[in-house]
Design a protein around this motif. Structure first.
Motif, mmCIF file in Angstrom:
data_model
loop_
_atom_site.group_PDB
_atom_site.id
_atom_site.type_symbol
_atom_site.label_atom_id
_atom_site.label_comp_id
_atom_site.label_asym_id
_atom_site.label_seq_id
_atom_site.Cartn_x
_atom_site.Cartn_y
_atom_site.Cartn_z
ATOM 1 N N TYR A 266 20.942 0.070 -2.219
ATOM 2 C CA TYR A 266 20.837 0.765 -3.501
ATOM 3 C C TYR A 266 19.367 0.869 -3.926
ATOM 4 N N GLY A 267 18.629 -0.211 -3.679
ATOM 5 C CA GLY A 267 17.215 -0.206 -4.028
ATOM 6 C C GLY A 267 16.466 0.899 -3.293
ATOM 7 N N LEU A 268 16.791 1.063 -2.032
ATOM 8 C CA LEU A 268 16.159 2.106 -1.224
ATOM 9 C C LEU A 268 16.480 3.489 -1.797
ATOM 10 N N LEU A 269 17.757 3.686 -2.149
ATOM 11 C CA LEU A 269 18.137 4.952 -2.790
ATOM 12 C C LEU A 269 17.357 5.137 -4.078
ATOM 13 N N GLY A 270 17.210 4.047 -4.806
ATOM 14 C CA GLY A 270 16.523 4.111 -6.098
ATOM 15 C C GLY A 270 15.066 4.483 -5.941
ATOM 16 N N VAL A 271 14.382 3.806 -5.022
ATOM 17 C CA VAL A 271 12.935 3.979 -4.951
ATOM 18 C C VAL A 271 12.579 5.304 -4.266
ATOM 19 N N LEU A 272 13.388 5.736 -3.314
ATOM 20 C CA LEU A 272 13.037 6.966 -2.610
ATOM 21 C C LEU A 272 13.663 8.219 -3.215
ATOM 22 N N ASN B 87 0.815 -1.215 0.000
ATOM 23 C CA ASN B 87 0.000 0.000 0.000
ATOM 24 C C ASN B 87 0.851 1.269 0.000
ATOM 25 N N GLU B 88 1.929 1.250 0.769
ATOM 26 C CA GLU B 88 2.750 2.448 0.848
ATOM 27 C C GLU B 88 3.459 2.714 -0.474
ATOM 28 N N GLU B 89 3.913 1.611 -1.107
ATOM 29 C CA GLU B 89 4.556 1.765 -2.408
ATOM 30 C C GLU B 89 3.574 2.421 -3.371
ATOM 31 N N THR B 90 2.317 1.966 -3.325
ATOM 32 C CA THR B 90 1.303 2.525 -4.201
ATOM 33 C C THR B 90 1.124 4.019 -3.923
ATOM 34 N N SER C 294 15.474 -10.003 9.843
ATOM 35 C CA SER C 294 16.786 -9.672 9.305
ATOM 36 C C SER C 294 16.800 -8.215 8.883
ATOM 37 N N LEU C 295 17.988 -7.662 8.785
ATOM 38 C CA LEU C 295 18.120 -6.255 8.401
ATOM 39 C C LEU C 295 17.719 -6.013 6.947
ATOM 40 N N PRO C 296 18.251 -6.801 5.982
ATOM 41 C CA PRO C 296 17.925 -6.465 4.588
ATOM 42 C C PRO C 296 16.432 -6.621 4.275
ATOM 43 N N TYR C 297 15.799 -7.667 4.814
ATOM 44 C CA TYR C 297 14.379 -7.868 4.517
ATOM 45 C C TYR C 297 13.543 -6.750 5.139
ATOM 46 N N HIS C 298 13.966 -6.297 6.303
ATOM 47 C CA HIS C 298 13.287 -5.192 6.968
ATOM 48 C C HIS C 298 13.289 -3.957 6.056
ATOM 49 N N ILE C 299 14.450 -3.675 5.473
ATOM 50 C CA ILE C 299 14.554 -2.519 4.575
ATOM 51 C C ILE C 299 13.684 -2.748 3.340
ATOM 52 N N PHE C 300 13.765 -3.966 2.806
ATOM 53 C CA PHE C 300 13.015 -4.282 1.584
ATOM 54 C C PHE C 300 11.513 -4.082 1.796
ATOM 55 N N ILE C 301 11.010 -4.551 2.929
ATOM 56 C CA ILE C 301 9.574 -4.412 3.190
ATOM 57 C C ILE C 301 9.209 -2.953 3.463
ATOM 58 N N LEU C 302 10.003 -2.305 4.300
ATOM 59 C CA LEU C 302 9.656 -0.921 4.634
ATOM 60 C C LEU C 302 9.783 0.002 3.411
ATOM 61 N N ALA C 303 10.666 -0.345 2.487
ATOM 62 C CA ALA C 303 10.796 0.478 1.283
ATOM 63 C C ALA C 303 9.506 0.439 0.473
ATOM 64 N N GLN C 304 8.741 -0.649 0.611
ATOM 65 C CA GLN C 304 7.501 -0.753 -0.142
ATOM 66 C C GLN C 304 6.281 -0.445 0.694
ATOM 67 N N ASP C 305 6.392 -0.713 1.956
ATOM 68 C CA ASP C 305 5.184 -0.743 2.771
ATOM 69 C C ASP C 305 5.366 -0.091 4.117
ATOM 70 N N VAL D 234 16.735 -3.621 -8.823
ATOM 71 C CA VAL D 234 15.974 -3.488 -10.064
ATOM 72 C C VAL D 234 14.477 -3.609 -9.782
ATOM 73 N N PHE D 235 14.138 -4.575 -8.958
ATOM 74 C CA PHE D 235 12.743 -4.829 -8.599
ATOM 75 C C PHE D 235 12.041 -3.551 -8.131
ATOM 76 N N LEU D 236 12.743 -2.765 -7.339
ATOM 77 C CA LEU D 236 12.097 -1.614 -6.725
ATOM 78 C C LEU D 236 11.886 -0.440 -7.690
ATOM 79 N N VAL D 237 12.632 -0.385 -8.793
ATOM 80 C CA VAL D 237 12.495 0.796 -9.657
ATOM 81 C C VAL D 237 12.121 0.499 -11.109
#
Lengths: 295, 648
Positions: free
Chosen positions: B140-146, A189-192, B594-605, B244-247
């Motif tokens: 890098y994904g976090l930098l990319g998406v934000l 949802n946040e990504e959206t 884990s740290l990386p998954y935490h970032i991955f999820i929070l970057a999206q959600d 890549v997934f994130l952007v």
């Protein structure tokens, strides 16, 4: 130096192995919950309360959205699935041995949300026919809808998300009859919200509670008689707003043990407060009893 | 590190007077040899097994679609239409553009560090670059998406290109270009350093300016090594998943028409890896055809990446061999160092050109061009460092304010919006310690088999090829194998052990190669001495080679773990969840945070504006952990290097 290092390493290895074997013998019984990111908000907070107050071991994850909740429950990987859609006949056929029980804990509305320039440009509501034309690529500029002269950037919720299914159900009666389209996909949802907010001319489907009215805006739905129905509590609870969806906790059979403790908590006054806190409708706000059976 | 004097600490071994020249059969029966062969055999069998999983599980889709699976441009899983061409296109487009962007800058920067900078500064820059090569892809994904996707969007709007959104193949390739820049730069630097110093001297002696020497002698000589550097970087770009997934936008069925049209690059697209990392992987499992279609994507990716990487390895191997053929190139990089020390940079540039035959006008033009060229290369170096420093400071400026003692010691509350990341840190440590315990014995066994038990020649090269191939495997494929084998096959569900094993196998090449290098650098007189004392082969290995390798093992492990700590793709389906666990008490159904998954999820959600600080803070902590592991490895690496130089 090398030798002492070596000894430390060997010691560490052995401790690790012993710990591993010792640990392997007793598997911990934790309550595992997975599924919809929409349901996750109140559920994860409820889990935190139960963890601290009753010392329950509860794991909450949101992999694969509602479909992930359904399939992982069916695979026996967890005890409670979170879903923002009904378990379909196909799912029941796919897992004949599983007795899916849906516990209705609240209601959410899916809104079509747009970016600020679209909203400010004058687009405040869409009819079903207009939404369909956007989705099928027949209208590609907001100008055709009385908005600014800008291409429409549609972000589609990825497959398996409850949000998408509610949307497809509204437009086509059945997600399976939705046409084959390709849009950029968004997941959580946040990504959206982020992507719609930062893109001009953007539109997507999103839980209406996420439309903050500052960066993204929820469109009303134009009814056939020309009136506009906003996704308000009133309109959702009396079923006027067409794209609402039930929020479920799914169990295999009636909930029992720790799963029952969790489900009961969600249905309690405090649990229902959490549902409201995150912008959804609690059960007592739903005037019609069978609101959960909308789609 | 024990020097030769330490040999005297094993006086008793000399009494066990076994002749060195034992038949290989007998020595294989020894404990060390037997274990090494056994572990190597198990590892190779497991790898072969994993490859066959991809082949076998993808069979239904080949039957269903035939060759159309590769050439079909439509993918609609609900209608059982599976055409992978748009994803193959996306993968190639993103990786190749990234390479086109990174190659000139990276090589230019390498020319500058290798040919213009004094040795100490060169080492400094190289260390910085290598450190930055360790930034995990999720960061890098976090930098990319934000950040980056918004920059690209605004830039394209400003240029009047009217992009639909900031998610595009171009955004993904820009991000990838930044990610592979350190790889290109550091490998290109190695390639340039491998050119013997004598060549430089000869060229300068003939009156060439430095820029002429670089263009007409150095670069042609280093051609093979540079090509290898680019191919290895391409391999990494092809297999990158999370960033890549994130952007990239994850839009299916984006087939360009015509094929070379640039317009689709400005639109969203899908790559093989972004598809595999997405929601469909979970949905597909259980439906044999859909699952086969997903696994098939993995197979295509695996074959493509392994092909590119092996081509790179062959090229760099060939350069190495041809380099060794000329005696001047022995220990080439030290030679180059040595020759430049006798002919310091300042002095050489001051040497009068033997350009008596060149007119004053020509000389001036030459010297202007020489300076332009030098500043161009310097510009590349500054650009490279600048981009990487931007990345680093973007993270730290946002993340450091969020990091506090409480952040490190509290557990997550309110779905990541409050509290800290204590159990994420613990989970990541559990995963990498497990990975180390898995990788250490296997790597030691493979290194011994490679360097001590296998004869020089094709079989030894074969093992090297396996290591190269394994190193190139995109990390998402470890996740897919883990999902099939551990999560579903063994019924472990998400488990720390599954994730730890996957990470351990993933870093196996790093650790093994580090050990092999260590063995190679070991002065032969150590073993000669052991032989002279009458040790058997296995005794010599046990009491001389293995203890001497210890530094190599630690270095390899630290470098490998620095990578493992930041990996998201292998563990997201197999080992880690977002919230709700502390320390695992068993194996089955025992995930960790884990740290990386935490970032991955929070970057999206992220669920709350307050989360932004937390996610940058988590990225900062992850970076800190990765850099720490790299830094601890550093002194040992330098020491080994020193010792080798000393002993040679």
């Amino acid at each position: 130096m090398t030798h002492s290092l070596k000894r430390v390493a060997i010691l560490a290895t052995m401790t690790g192995l012993v710990g591993l074997l010792g640990g392997a013998s007793k598997a911990m019984e934790a309550l595992k919950i997975n599924g919809s990111t929409t349901v996750n908000l109140p559920a994860a907070e409820a889990a935190e309360i139960l963890r601290s107050e009753k010392g329950l071991q509860i794991q909450v994850d949101t992999q694969g959205g509602s479909s992930g909740g359904i399939s992982m429950l069916a695979d026996g990987l967890m005890q409670i699935g979170m879903s923002s859609k009904h378990v379909s006949e196909d799912d029941r056929k796919k897992y004949p041995k599983i007795k899916f029980v849906e516990t209705h804990i609240g209601e959410d509305a899916v809104a079509l949300i747009v970016s600020k320039d679209v909203w400010d440009g004058g687009v405040k509501a869409l009819s079903k026919a207009e939404a369909k034309q956007i989705y099928e690529g027949k209208i590609t500029n907001w100008k055709a809808l009385g908005g600014p002269d800008r291409r429409i950037a549609f972000f589609n919720k990825e497959p398996g998300r409850g949000t998408w299914e509610v949307f497809a159900h509204w437009m086509y009666g059945n997600p399976k009859s939705a046409p084959e389209v390709s849009f950029p996909e968004v997941g959580g949802n946040e990504e959206t919200r982020n992507k719609v907010a930062s893109t001009r001319g953007a539109i997507s489907q999103l839980s209406s509670s996420w439309a903050d009215g500052k960066t993204v805006f929820a469109l009303g739905i134009k009814a056939d008689n020309g009136s506009v129905i906003e996704p308000t509590v009133e309109n959702i609870s009396n079923l006027k707003y067409p794209m609402s969806r039930p929020l479920f906790l799914l169990t295999n059979g009636e909930p029992s043990g720790e799963a029952k403790v969790f489900v009961d908590f969600m249905l309690s006054t405090r649990g229902q407060e959490l549902v409201r806190k995150h912008g959804y409708l609690s059960l007592d706000q739903l005037k019609t009893k069978n609101a959960g059976a909308v789609p | 590190m024990p020097g030769p004097a330490d040999m005297g600490t094993h006086p008793t071994i000399g009494l066990a007077a076994a002749p060195w020249g034992l038949s290989r059969r007998r020595s294989r029966r020894s404990l060390v040899g037997g274990t090494s062969w056994l572990l190597t055999g198990i590892t190779l069998a497991a790898l072969a097994g994993a490859f066959f999983l991809f082949v076998v599980q993808s069979i239904p889709v080949w039957k269903h679609e035939g060759g159309g699976y590769l050439t079909g441009t439509r993918w609609f899983f609900r209608k059982e239409t599976f055409g992978a061409a748009p994803m193959i296109y996306g993968t190639l487009a993103v990786a190749i553009i990234a390479l086109l962007l990174a190659a000139p800058v990276g090589i230019g920067a390498a020319v500058f560090t290798s040919e213009y900078l004094p040795r100490r500064m060169r080492m400094g820059v190289k260390l910085l670059i290598e450190l930055l090569a360790g930034i995990p892809s999720v960061v890098y994904g976090l930098l990319g998406v934000l950040l980056l996707r918004n920059y690209v969007y605004e830039l394209m709007n400003w240029m009047g290109l009217e992009p639909l959104s900031g998610d595009s193949l171009l955004t993904a390739s820009l991000l990838l270009a930044i990610m592979i820049l350190p790889t290109v730069m550091t490998l290109a630097d190695d390639a340039l350093q491998a050119v013997p110093g004598m060549q430089r001297q000869a060229a300068r002696g003939l009156g060439l300016t430095r820029s002429q020497m670089i263009l007409s002698v150095l670069l042609p000589q280093a051609k093979g090594g540079l090509a290898a550097a680019l191919l290895l970087a391409l391999g990494r770009a092809l297999g990158e998943t999370i960033a890549v997934f994130l952007v990239v936008g994850r839009q299916d069925n984006q087939w360009p028409d015509p094929l070379w049209s640039p317009q689709p690059l400005l639109n969203a697209g899908q790559t093989l890896t972004s598809k595999l990392g997405g929601a469909e992987t979970n949905i597909a499992y259980g439906d044999p055809l859909h699952w086969a279609a997903m696994v098939g994507l993995g197979l295509v990716l695996l074959v493509g990446v392994a092909g590119v990487t092996l081509a790179g390895a062959v090229l760099s191997g060939r350069t190495e061999r041809s380099g060794q053929a000329t005696p001047a190139a022995n220990g080439s990089s030290q030679d180059a160092e040595l020759s430049r020390r006798t002919l310091p940079a300042e002095k050489t540039s001051a040497l009068p050109n033997t350009g008596a035959i060149i007119s004053g006008e020509g000389r001036r033009r030459r010297s202007v061009w020489n300076r332009v060229f030098g500043s161009l290369m310097g510009g590349c170096a500054i650009l490279s460092c600048g981009v990487l420093i931007w990345a680093l400071s973007a993270i730290l400026l946002r993340g450091l304010p969020a990091v506090s003692w409480n952040f490190l010691t509290e557990q997550i509350r309110l779905v990541g919006a409050a509290g800290g990341i204590f159990y994420n840190l613990v989970g990541t440590l559990i995963l990498i310690v497990t990975a180390a315990l898995v990788a250490a014995p296997l790597a030691m066994a493979m290194a011994l088999v490679h360097s001590m038990y296998l004869p020089r020649g094709s079989r030894r090269r074969g093992l090297t090829v396996v290591l190269y191939a394994l190193n190139s495997v995109p990390s998402i494929l470890f996740g897919i194998v883990g999902l099939i084998v551990f999560v579903k096959g063994l019924g472990w569900g998400k488990s720390w052990l599954g994730g730890g094993i996957l990470l351990g196998v993933m870093i196996l090449p790093t650790v093994t190669v580090s050990l092999i290098e260590r063995i190679k650098m070991m002065p032969t007189r150590y073993i000669d001495a052991a032989r002279g004392l009458g040790l058997s082969r296995s005794q010599a290995i046990r009491s001389v080679v293995i203890p001497q390798c210890f530094g190599g093992l630690i270095t390899g492990l630290l470098l490998g773990l620095a990578r493992a700590a930041g990996e998201t793709a292998p563990i997201m389906f197999t080992a880690t969840i977002f919230a709700g666990v502390s320390v695992p008490h068993g194996v089955v159904e025992s995930p960790v945070l884990s740290l990386p998954y935490h970032i991955f999820i929070l970057a999206q959600d992220s669920f709350d504006p307050g989360v932004a600080g937390k996610v940058w803070g988590t990225a900062t902590v992850l970076l800190g952990l990765v850099f720490l592991l790299n830094l601890v490895a550093l002194p040992i690496r330098l020491q080994v290097h020193e010792e080798a130089t000393h002993a040679a």
